[in-house]
Scaffold this motif. Sequence first.
Motif: not given
Length: 184
Positions: A156-169
Amino acid sequence: MNDSIFRVLMQFFATIVNYENRGNKDIARGIVKSYLYEKEFSDEHSDYYVSLFDEYMEDQLRVKSYPFTENPIFTEHTLHLCRQINLEFEQNQKVWLLLQLTEFIGDAFFQNEVYHKFVSLLAYHFNVDQTEFDYAQQFVLSANEGEIPLVDKVLVVDSDANFSHPYFKHHYNEKLKGRVYLIH
């Protein structure tokens, strides 16, 4: 991509559309034209491939080919095409072809499971890992994040510095508006 892979793609489109529409040429042409337009083909190339598609549709209506497997779309002719493709194309071209067919089926709203099984049979005959292909097929057909297969092969590419997901990089890009999903 070269002309031969697009020729094969038109043959498979003819196979798929012929099964659904039982030879309704106007509907079939509309679906293919829409697909080529969406892929930003020039008018000249689009007309060329639509005329090839028309030829393949006529061939399928003229020649009776019998199912080779329990899938009614997978005929002796399809098996012959698979053998030719395996001799001519690189593995990445075969995967690209499968994903284009998957996208075509999804965009044309062919809801019958027989189509997805058809493409899975092609993947099998192209020696594509079935599990990886299933993930790629689910990814292509996903309409939202909740439908994306939960595997560690998604970036996942985005501008969310706090992005968190158990599987996705995740890759942070402060200038990106929105979100891009990639499967690798």
